[in-house]
Structure formats: structure tokens, C-alpha cells
Design a protein around this motif. Sequence first.
Motif, mmCIF file in Angstrom:
data_model
loop_
_atom_site.group_PDB
_atom_site.id
_atom_site.type_symbol
_atom_site.label_atom_id
_atom_site.label_comp_id
_atom_site.label_asym_id
_atom_site.label_seq_id
_atom_site.Cartn_x
_atom_site.Cartn_y
_atom_site.Cartn_z
ATOM 1 N N ASN A 1 1.565 -2.063 -14.075
ATOM 2 C CA ASN A 1 1.673 -3.167 -15.026
ATOM 3 C C ASN A 1 0.429 -3.096 -15.892
ATOM 4 O OD1 ASN A 1 4.055 -4.426 -13.871
ATOM 5 N ND2 ASN A 1 2.737 -4.913 -12.140
ATOM 6 N N CYS A 2 0.615 -2.881 -17.189
ATOM 7 C CA CYS A 2 -0.515 -2.648 -18.087
ATOM 8 C C CYS A 2 -0.603 -3.738 -19.141
ATOM 9 C CB CYS A 2 -0.359 -1.292 -18.783
ATOM 10 S SG CYS A 2 -0.109 0.077 -17.617
ATOM 11 N N GLY A 3 -1.801 -4.230 -19.335
ATOM 12 C CA GLY A 3 -2.065 -5.196 -20.390
ATOM 13 C C GLY A 3 -2.809 -4.499 -21.512
ATOM 14 N N ILE A 4 -2.271 -4.572 -22.712
ATOM 15 C CA ILE A 4 -2.923 -3.944 -23.859
ATOM 16 C C ILE A 4 -4.152 -4.774 -24.224
ATOM 17 C CG2 ILE A 4 -2.623 -3.241 -26.269
ATOM 18 C CD1 ILE A 4 -1.064 -1.616 -24.070
ATOM 19 N N ASP A 5 -5.243 -4.086 -24.517
ATOM 20 C CA ASP A 5 -6.506 -4.746 -24.805
ATOM 21 C C ASP A 5 -6.345 -5.882 -25.815
ATOM 22 O OD1 ASP A 5 -7.628 -2.934 -23.067
ATOM 23 O OD2 ASP A 5 -8.448 -1.643 -24.628
ATOM 24 N N GLY B 1 -5.735 -1.558 -19.667
ATOM 25 C CA GLY B 1 -5.956 -1.412 -18.240
ATOM 26 C C GLY B 1 -4.691 -1.773 -17.482
ATOM 27 N N CYS B 2 -4.493 -1.136 -16.334
ATOM 28 C CA CYS B 2 -3.274 -1.343 -15.561
ATOM 29 C C CYS B 2 -3.611 -1.676 -14.117
ATOM 30 C CB CYS B 2 -2.417 -0.079 -15.556
ATOM 31 S SG CYS B 2 -2.036 0.580 -17.186
ATOM 32 N N SER B 3 -2.688 -2.345 -13.482
ATOM 33 C CA SER B 3 -2.767 -2.565 -12.050
ATOM 34 C C SER B 3 -1.526 -1.943 -11.419
ATOM 35 C CB SER B 3 -2.841 -4.062 -11.732
ATOM 36 O OG SER B 3 -1.694 -4.721 -12.228
ATOM 37 N N ALA B 4 -1.651 -1.577 -10.164
ATOM 38 C CA ALA B 4 -0.505 -1.021 -9.455
ATOM 39 C C ALA B 4 0.547 -2.099 -9.309
ATOM 40 C CB ALA B 4 -0.933 -0.500 -8.088
ATOM 41 N N GLY B 5 1.791 -1.733 -9.500
ATOM 42 C CA GLY B 5 2.885 -2.683 -9.355
ATOM 43 C C GLY B 5 3.010 -3.152 -7.921
ATOM 44 N N THR B 6 3.348 -4.409 -7.751
ATOM 45 C CA THR B 6 3.512 -4.959 -6.402
ATOM 46 C C THR B 6 4.917 -5.495 -6.172
ATOM 47 O OG1 THR B 6 2.712 -7.107 -7.190
ATOM 48 C CG2 THR B 6 1.070 -5.610 -6.205
ATOM 49 N N GLY C 1 -10.744 -0.316 -5.396
ATOM 50 C CA GLY C 1 -9.499 0.445 -5.313
ATOM 51 C C GLY C 1 -9.264 1.321 -6.526
ATOM 52 N N ARG C 2 -8.062 1.843 -6.616
ATOM 53 C CA ARG C 2 -7.708 2.749 -7.706
ATOM 54 C C ARG C 2 -7.557 1.961 -8.997
ATOM 55 N NH1 ARG C 2 -6.875 7.777 -8.803
ATOM 56 N NH2 ARG C 2 -7.213 8.422 -6.673
ATOM 57 N N GLN C 3 -8.186 2.481 -10.051
ATOM 58 C CA GLN C 3 -8.137 1.885 -11.383
ATOM 59 C C GLN C 3 -7.296 2.776 -12.291
ATOM 60 O OE1 GLN C 3 -9.992 -1.180 -11.890
ATOM 61 N NE2 GLN C 3 -9.872 -0.868 -9.675
ATOM 62 N N PHE D 1 0.826 -1.207 0.000
ATOM 63 C CA PHE D 1 0.000 0.000 0.000
ATOM 64 C C PHE D 1 0.859 1.255 0.000
ATOM 65 C CE2 PHE D 1 -2.254 3.472 2.052
ATOM 66 C CZ PHE D 1 -3.411 3.514 1.313
ATOM 67 N N ALA D 2 1.869 1.288 0.866
ATOM 68 C CA ALA D 2 2.742 2.472 0.933
ATOM 69 C C ALA D 2 3.486 2.662 -0.372
ATOM 70 C CB ALA D 2 3.715 2.347 2.097
ATOM 71 N N ALA D 3 3.950 1.559 -0.963
ATOM 72 C CA ALA D 3 4.657 1.651 -2.245
ATOM 73 C C ALA D 3 3.719 2.169 -3.332
ATOM 74 C CB ALA D 3 5.226 0.287 -2.639
ATOM 75 N N ALA D 4 2.472 1.700 -3.352
ATOM 76 C CA ALA D 4 1.504 2.159 -4.354
ATOM 77 C C ALA D 4 1.190 3.633 -4.150
ATOM 78 C CB ALA D 4 0.233 1.323 -4.291
ATOM 79 N N ALA D 5 1.025 4.065 -2.896
ATOM 80 C CA ALA D 5 0.747 5.474 -2.621
ATOM 81 C C ALA D 5 1.913 6.341 -3.062
ATOM 82 C CB ALA D 5 0.439 5.670 -1.136
ATOM 83 N N ASP D 6 3.145 5.893 -2.800
ATOM 84 C CA ASP D 6 4.335 6.636 -3.213
ATOM 85 C C ASP D 6 4.429 6.687 -4.741
ATOM 86 O OD1 ASP D 6 6.774 8.054 -2.657
ATOM 87 O OD2 ASP D 6 7.838 6.251 -3.303
ATOM 88 N N ALA D 7 4.140 5.571 -5.409
ATOM 89 C CA ALA D 7 4.170 5.547 -6.880
ATOM 90 C C ALA D 7 3.125 6.502 -7.445
ATOM 91 C CB ALA D 7 3.935 4.134 -7.398
ATOM 92 N N ASN D 8 1.937 6.558 -6.841
ATOM 93 C CA ASN D 8 0.910 7.498 -7.294
ATOM 94 C C ASN D 8 1.389 8.932 -7.131
ATOM 95 O OD1 ASN D 8 -1.138 5.807 -8.217
ATOM 96 N ND2 ASN D 8 -1.996 5.565 -6.173
ATOM 97 N N LEU D 9 2.002 9.227 -6.011
ATOM 98 C CA LEU D 9 2.518 10.569 -5.763
ATOM 99 C C LEU D 9 3.534 10.946 -6.835
ATOM 100 C CD1 LEU D 9 2.801 13.071 -3.903
ATOM 101 C CD2 LEU D 9 4.531 11.796 -2.650
#
Length: 182
Positions: free
Chosen positions: A100-104, A88-93, A65-67, A7-15
Motif C-alpha cells: 500500500n503506497c502513499g504518494i508524497d 513510501g509503501c507499507s506491506a499489505g496486511t 522492518g522492511r521499508q 508475517f508469512a503473507a508479507a514474506a510470500d508477497a516479497n518472494l
Amino acid sequence: MVLPVGFAAAADANLQLFGRDVGKEKAYACYARKYTKAHLASHPDQNVRDMMVFVDSHEDEEGAGRQYVLGMSVNFRQLKQPYSTYGGCSAGTDGKQALNCGIDCDGGTIGVRIKDRNSILLDIPNGARVSDDDNEEELSELPDGAKFGSDDKIFRLDRTDLSACLPLATDEETRAALRAAH
């Protein structure tokens, strides 16, 4: 309060990705790069002349969660018209990728890493399916030059004004928000 792992890593990446704490609101980021003639001359196997990436993000209303949605526009060396792709992408873990994004429709994967405060690194290890912005043709119907070269694997893109990404906005609400942002 103990935060879930990642969670902290995702919040930092968003920032870092959006350049501000986005909280629960919609957020947009625009990154671009035009490669110089000198750069292209020193990278003859790079087919990408310029690239733009737009990240559109919002909190899911149903609590998922965040999309994230990534739109990418690319111009290849020998072609005049731009080509684009979305996924669509998911937050990296893994602590390395912000997204991490997957092209349609199984069109490949794109990873987004934070380089620094104003730059990202885009990882496109196996190319990505693109379409002609005018005709929305499938990759197999595109000209030979409309593909990623052997030196088109990692790109550094720099933050730019949100209005530059207007061509990648998929709806009028987003276009209005991008126009109002500058």
C-alpha cells in the motif's frame, strides 16, 4: 516457531514481488507495460500509453522492518515526455495488497497486488499526482493531457530487467546496483 499474523503473507508477497527470497538484503523489482494501439483503441478512456514501476526495498537499520519505496513513470497518450511520482509503501496486511503506497505530499494512493509469478496489478483508484521529469512542475501546472483518465484505475505490469528502471533510481548507489544486476 510461530510467526506473527501477516508475517508469512508479507514474506510470500516479497518472494513474489522480487522473484526471490530477499532475506535482509536490499531488493529491487521493475515492472513495465507498453499498451498496443489495438488495446488503446479498445479503451478510449485510458490515457496511459505506457507505465513503469520500480520498487526499492531495504531492511531498516533501526529495526522498523522492511521499508519500500515505489517510483512510477508514465507516458500519457498525447504527450511525449514522461511523468513520474514516488511514494513510501507499507506491506499489505489485508491479504489482497502486497504493498500500500502513499504518494508524497498527499498525492494519492497506489496499491500493488501480485497477479502471478511475473506480473503485478497496480491499483490507482483516484489517480496520482505526477510531475514533469524535466521541470518537476506541480500537477496543476502540467498540460491537460498529463492526468489519469477514467479507465486508468487498474494496470497489469510485467516483470522486466532491472536496468529498464534506471530512470527511476533516486541515487547513484541504486543506479550502480541496477546496472550490475543484469
